[in-house]
Design an enzyme around this catalytic site. Structure first.
Site, PDB file in Angstrom:
ATOM      1  N   LYS A  18       1.814   2.096  -5.117  1.00  0.00           N
ATOM      2  CA  LYS A  18       2.365   1.543  -6.361  1.00  0.00           C
ATOM      3  C   LYS A  18       1.464   1.845  -7.553  1.00  0.00           C
ATOM      4  O   LYS A  18       1.934   2.235  -8.625  1.00  0.00           O
ATOM      5  CB  LYS A  18       2.545   0.011  -6.213  1.00  0.00           C
ATOM      6  CG  LYS A  18       3.537  -0.373  -5.128  1.00  0.00           C
ATOM      7  CD  LYS A  18       3.601  -1.872  -4.917  1.00  0.00           C
ATOM      8  CE  LYS A  18       2.375  -2.480  -4.285  1.00  0.00           C
ATOM      9  NZ  LYS A  18       2.135  -2.066  -2.880  1.00  0.00           N
ATOM     10  N   ASP A  33       0.811  -1.227   0.000  1.00  0.00           N
ATOM     11  CA  ASP A  33       0.000   0.000   0.000  1.00  0.00           C
ATOM     12  C   ASP A  33       0.842   1.273   0.000  1.00  0.00           C
ATOM     13  O   ASP A  33       0.426   2.309   0.527  1.00  0.00           O
ATOM     14  CB  ASP A  33      -0.969   0.025   1.203  1.00  0.00           C
ATOM     15  CG  ASP A  33      -1.866  -1.197   1.233  1.00  0.00           C
ATOM     16  OD1 ASP A  33      -2.166  -1.722   0.144  1.00  0.00           O
ATOM     17  OD2 ASP A  33      -2.256  -1.625   2.331  1.00  0.00           O
ATOM     18  N   GLN A  61       2.111  -6.096  -3.110  1.00  0.00           N
ATOM     19  CA  GLN A  61       2.538  -6.189  -1.707  1.00  0.00           C
ATOM     20  C   GLN A  61       3.825  -5.369  -1.511  1.00  0.00           C
ATOM     21  O   GLN A  61       4.038  -4.409  -2.234  1.00  0.00           O
ATOM     22  CB  GLN A  61       2.734  -7.656  -1.272  1.00  0.00           C
ATOM     23  CG  GLN A  61       1.451  -8.440  -1.146  1.00  0.00           C
ATOM     24  CD  GLN A  61       0.891  -8.925  -2.482  1.00  0.00           C
ATOM     25  OE1 GLN A  61       1.568  -9.588  -3.228  1.00  0.00           O
ATOM     26  NE2 GLN A  61      -0.349  -8.618  -2.760  1.00  0.00           N
ATOM     27  N   GLY A  87      -4.466  -4.346  -3.804  1.00  0.00           N
ATOM     28  CA  GLY A  87      -5.460  -3.322  -4.145  1.00  0.00           C
ATOM     29  C   GLY A  87      -4.671  -2.094  -4.538  1.00  0.00           C
ATOM     30  O   GLY A  87      -4.040  -1.477  -3.689  1.00  0.00           O
ATOM     31  N   HIS A  88      -4.621  -1.794  -5.809  1.00  0.00           N
ATOM     32  CA  HIS A  88      -3.805  -0.685  -6.312  1.00  0.00           C
ATOM     33  C   HIS A  88      -4.724   0.447  -6.768  1.00  0.00           C
ATOM     34  O   HIS A  88      -5.544   0.267  -7.667  1.00  0.00           O
ATOM     35  CB  HIS A  88      -2.898  -1.156  -7.457  1.00  0.00           C
ATOM     36  CG  HIS A  88      -1.859  -2.144  -7.008  1.00  0.00           C
ATOM     37  ND1 HIS A  88      -0.921  -2.686  -7.847  1.00  0.00           N
ATOM     38  CD2 HIS A  88      -1.609  -2.671  -5.770  1.00  0.00           C
ATOM     39  CE1 HIS A  88      -0.138  -3.505  -7.148  1.00  0.00           C
ATOM     40  NE2 HIS A  88      -0.545  -3.518  -5.897  1.00  0.00           N
TER      41      HIS A  88
HETATM   42  P1  GDP Z   1      -0.733   0.280  -3.554  1.00  0.00           P
HETATM   43  O1  GDP Z   1      -1.298  -1.004  -3.078  1.00  0.00           O
HETATM   44  O2  GDP Z   1       0.741   0.388  -3.300  1.00  0.00           O
HETATM   45  O3  GDP Z   1      -1.077   0.616  -4.975  1.00  0.00           O
HETATM   46  O4  GDP Z   1      -1.399   1.415  -2.639  1.00  0.00           O
HETATM   47  P2  GDP Z   1      -2.966   1.532  -2.233  1.00  0.00           P
HETATM   48  O5  GDP Z   1      -3.718   1.988  -3.407  1.00  0.00           O
HETATM   49  O6  GDP Z   1      -3.415   0.301  -1.547  1.00  0.00           O
HETATM   50  O7  GDP Z   1      -2.886   2.619  -1.089  1.00  0.00           O
HETATM   51  C1  GDP Z   1      -2.350   3.871  -1.312  1.00  0.00           C
HETATM   52  C2  GDP Z   1      -3.424   4.921  -0.986  1.00  0.00           C
HETATM   53  O8  GDP Z   1      -2.818   6.186  -0.892  1.00  0.00           O
HETATM   54  C3  GDP Z   1      -4.460   5.051  -2.080  1.00  0.00           C
HETATM   55  O9  GDP Z   1      -5.665   5.419  -1.496  1.00  0.00           O
HETATM   56  C4  GDP Z   1      -3.904   6.184  -2.954  1.00  0.00           C
HETATM   57  O10 GDP Z   1      -4.928   6.880  -3.648  1.00  0.00           O
HETATM   58  C5  GDP Z   1      -3.296   7.060  -1.913  1.00  0.00           C
HETATM   59  N1  GDP Z   1      -2.107   7.824  -2.329  1.00  0.00           N
HETATM   60  C6  GDP Z   1      -1.111   7.472  -3.182  1.00  0.00           C
HETATM   61  N2  GDP Z   1      -0.154   8.422  -3.187  1.00  0.00           N
HETATM   62  C7  GDP Z   1      -0.560   9.380  -2.325  1.00  0.00           C
HETATM   63  C8  GDP Z   1       0.022  10.596  -1.874  1.00  0.00           C
HETATM   64  O11 GDP Z   1       1.117  10.993  -2.247  1.00  0.00           O
HETATM   65  N3  GDP Z   1      -0.699  11.316  -0.949  1.00  0.00           N
HETATM   66  C9  GDP Z   1      -1.903  10.903  -0.477  1.00  0.00           C
HETATM   67  N4  GDP Z   1      -2.509  11.668   0.416  1.00  0.00           N
HETATM   68  N5  GDP Z   1      -2.461   9.767  -0.873  1.00  0.00           N
HETATM   69  C10 GDP Z   1      -1.795   8.995  -1.781  1.00  0.00           C
HETATM   70  P1  IMO Z   2      -0.829  -4.244  -2.212  1.00  0.00           P
HETATM   71  O1  IMO Z   2      -0.344  -4.788  -3.524  1.00  0.00           O
HETATM   72  C1  IMO Z   2      -1.011  -4.638   2.127  1.00  0.00           C
HETATM   73  C2  IMO Z   2      -0.984  -8.687   3.772  1.00  0.00           C
HETATM   74  C3  IMO Z   2      -2.229  -9.149   4.470  1.00  0.00           C
HETATM   75  C4  IMO Z   2      -1.639 -10.114   5.465  1.00  0.00           C
HETATM   76  C5  IMO Z   2      -0.512 -10.757   4.684  1.00  0.00           C
HETATM   77  C6  IMO Z   2      -0.877 -12.077   4.029  1.00  0.00           C
HETATM   78  O2  IMO Z   2      -2.138  -3.548  -2.301  1.00  0.00           O
HETATM   79  O3  IMO Z   2       0.240  -3.440  -1.555  1.00  0.00           O
HETATM   80  P2  IMO Z   2      -2.434 -12.813   2.010  1.00  0.00           P
HETATM   81  O4  IMO Z   2      -3.793 -12.370   1.595  1.00  0.00           O
HETATM   82  O5  IMO Z   2      -1.377 -12.547   0.999  1.00  0.00           O
HETATM   83  O6  IMO Z   2      -2.421 -14.218   2.509  1.00  0.00           O
HETATM   84  O7  IMO Z   2      -2.083 -11.922   3.306  1.00  0.00           O
HETATM   85  O8  IMO Z   2      -0.155  -9.820   3.678  1.00  0.00           O
HETATM   86  N1  IMO Z   2      -1.182  -8.190   2.386  1.00  0.00           N
HETATM   87  C7  IMO Z   2      -1.152  -6.904   2.039  1.00  0.00           C
HETATM   88  N2  IMO Z   2      -1.025  -5.797   2.793  1.00  0.00           N
HETATM   89  N3  IMO Z   2      -1.087  -4.528   0.780  1.00  0.00           N
HETATM   90  C8  IMO Z   2      -1.187  -5.624   0.003  1.00  0.00           C
HETATM   91  O9  IMO Z   2      -1.130  -5.572  -1.341  1.00  0.00           O
HETATM   92  C9  IMO Z   2      -1.259  -6.883   0.635  1.00  0.00           C
HETATM   93  N4  IMO Z   2      -1.410  -8.148   0.185  1.00  0.00           N
HETATM   94  C10 IMO Z   2      -1.341  -8.939   1.261  1.00  0.00           C
HETATM   95  O10 IMO Z   2      -2.879  -8.079   5.100  1.00  0.00           O
HETATM   96  O11 IMO Z   2      -1.064  -9.424   6.546  1.00  0.00           O
HETATM   97 MG    MG Z   3      -2.846  -1.688  -1.822  1.00  0.00          MG
END
Ligand code: GDP
Ligand code: IMO
Ligand code: MG
Length: 425
Positions: free
Chosen positions: A16, A13, A223, A40-41
């Protein structure tokens, strides 16, 4: 040509999805190489938010190919939902998407086994996203799995049933109720058939031939490095190689074909699920980070645990991945903070070290350095406040790696690119 790789440096998270979307104009192909719908991207542009789980984050760009590589595990039902969402928005996904025949399939029973396993672990549960990731990779390495290419086989349904039966026997032994299975299976089989409307490919040939033809490729990690099956805080990890090496096995590219390695990290830390988190803040400051950063999971909606930036862990991730450029996200979340903590070492039983210890469940007391906050708004069109520049310089020196991009908000446009060669073409 070489394959550039973008990877999470923390527990996932890191942003990415947003940054892959920002960088996509520089590339011809975006490829996912591991993980599955546990990811979840999130991407934001034109006032709209999009969340992708299986589909690479370059899908919204015209003329770009998006490959789901052999190292990915796919749940056809979730995949179809993602496709339905794209179709609703008139995204011409058919011409932009390819799936590796060798990617493994997540069966409904993999999800049930994930739930049964977590239930059996009780308070020691991993905190899995319950998407069936662990059981699917177990079947892959146990040489029992079903792959995307199998959908094309005449005996696909009987092969499915044989594996399903093996799983239901396991569920019986675990005394786990699988009453909902029949309904789940109907939807799953329909979605698996639907997948055939997307081209299946021998993606190792596709990607290597593209490289030889001079195509520019970005591999999108899922991840983060601290969830890696080898080097994460085992057993509180995911079941794939989230580090750079995973891009080689998950796409079929040789190690000497890796070019730039982008390491993405938040200006602080978050973790969702169980497991060690040395800089976690259980106090008001942690809650403030969660509130301001909207730190709730993009896949499960669970609140993310929050804490200060951990340089011991970041340095470890830079080392494991051979990171050439760092990307800092969510700097804006710290705008209001007067002081910002950064962990520079771990104190374990009075012994101070900059190494991640084998036993991360041991009591680690982070050694903190305080940095002055900037207490102002940030804009990609204005100079950064000097306190943020100092924070960036500190991380660059402590990690021996330049920070090439600073993200200042969730939108595509809220991005400060510090290196001219990274400006989108
Ligand atoms: P990922 O899994 O690495 O793609 O990240 P996620 O989408 O799960 O979580 C990142 C969250 O932060 C999302 O809600 C993005 O919209 C948000 N986000 C990404 N970059 C920034 C930033 O620079 N500032 C803020 N405030 N939010 C951001
Ligand atoms: P992105 O790509 C954050 C965490 C789960 C749990 C552990 C194992 O959005 O960054 P799993 O479902 O793989 O068996 O869970 O890894 N986890 C993540 N945490 N971002 C993710 O993906 C994750 N994918 C798995 O919360 O602790
Ligand atoms: Mg994510």
């Amino acid at each position: 040509m070489q394959v550039d790789v973008l990877l999470g440096m923390q527990w996932g998270d890191e942003g990415k999805g947003k940054i892959v979307d920002v960088l996509t104009p520089k590339y011809d192909i975006i490829a996912r190489f591991q993980g599955g719908p546990n990811a979840g991207h999130t991407l934001e542009f034109d006032g709209q938010k999009h969340v992708l789980h299986t589909i690479p984050s370059g899908i919204f760009h015209n003329g770009k190919m998006n490959l789901i590589g052999n190292g990915v595990v796919i749940d056809p039902v979730i995949f179809k939902k993602e496709i339905d969402n794209l179709a609703k928005q008139n995204v011409p996904y058919q011409e932009r998407l390819l799936i590796s025949r060798k990617a493994h399939l997540i069966l409904p029973t993999h999800r049930l086994l994930d739930a049964a396993s977590e239930l059996a672990k009780g308070k020691d549960k991993i905190g899995s996203t319950l998407k069936g990731i662990g059981p699917t990779y177990m079947d892959k390495t146990g040489r029992n799995g079903l792959r995307v290419g199998d959908i094309e086989a005449k005996d696909f349904e009987s092969r499915y049933q044989a594996l399903r039966d093996k799983h239901t026997q396991m569920l019986d032994r675990m005394d786990f109720d699988y009453g909902a299975l029949a309904e789940m299976e109907t939807e799953w089989m329909e979605a698996a058939r639907f997948m055939q409307s997307i081209p299946f490919t021998d993606s190792e040939y596709y990607i290597n031939e593209a490289l030889n033809a001079g195509k520019r490729i970005l591999a999108e990690g899922a991840q983060g490095s601290l969830l890696d099956i080898e080097f994460g805080s085992y057993p509180f990890v995911t079941s794939s190689n989230t580090i750079c090496a995973g891009a080689c096995t998950g796409l079929g590219i040789a190690p000497n074909k890796i070019g730039e390695v982008y390491g993405i990290f938040k200006a602080y830390c978050t973790r969702v699920g169980s497991g060690p988190f040395p800089t976690e803040l259980h106090d008001e400051t942690g809650q403030r980070l969660r509130d301001i950063g909207h730190e709730y999971g993009a896949t499960t909606g669970r609140p993310r645990r929050c804490g200060w930036l951990d340089m011991v862990a970041l340095h470890y991730a830079v080392m494991l991945n051979g990171v050439t450029k760092l990307i800092m996200t969510k700097a804006d979340v710290l705008n209001e903070f007067q002081n910002i903590g950064v962990c520079t070492a771990y104190d374990v039983d009075g012994k101070v070290s900059k190494h991640v210890p084998y036993d991360q469940s041991a009591a680690i007391s982070p050694v903190y350095e305080q940095h002055q906050g900037w207490q102002s708004e940030l804009s990609a069109d204005a100079a950064l406040p000097k306190e943020l520049e100092a924070y960036i310089k500190f991380v660059e020196e402590a990690s021996s790696c330049p920070i090439s991009i600073v993200s200042l908000g969730p939108d595509r446009t809220q991005t400060l690119i510090r290196e001219s060669n990274l400006q989108p073409a």
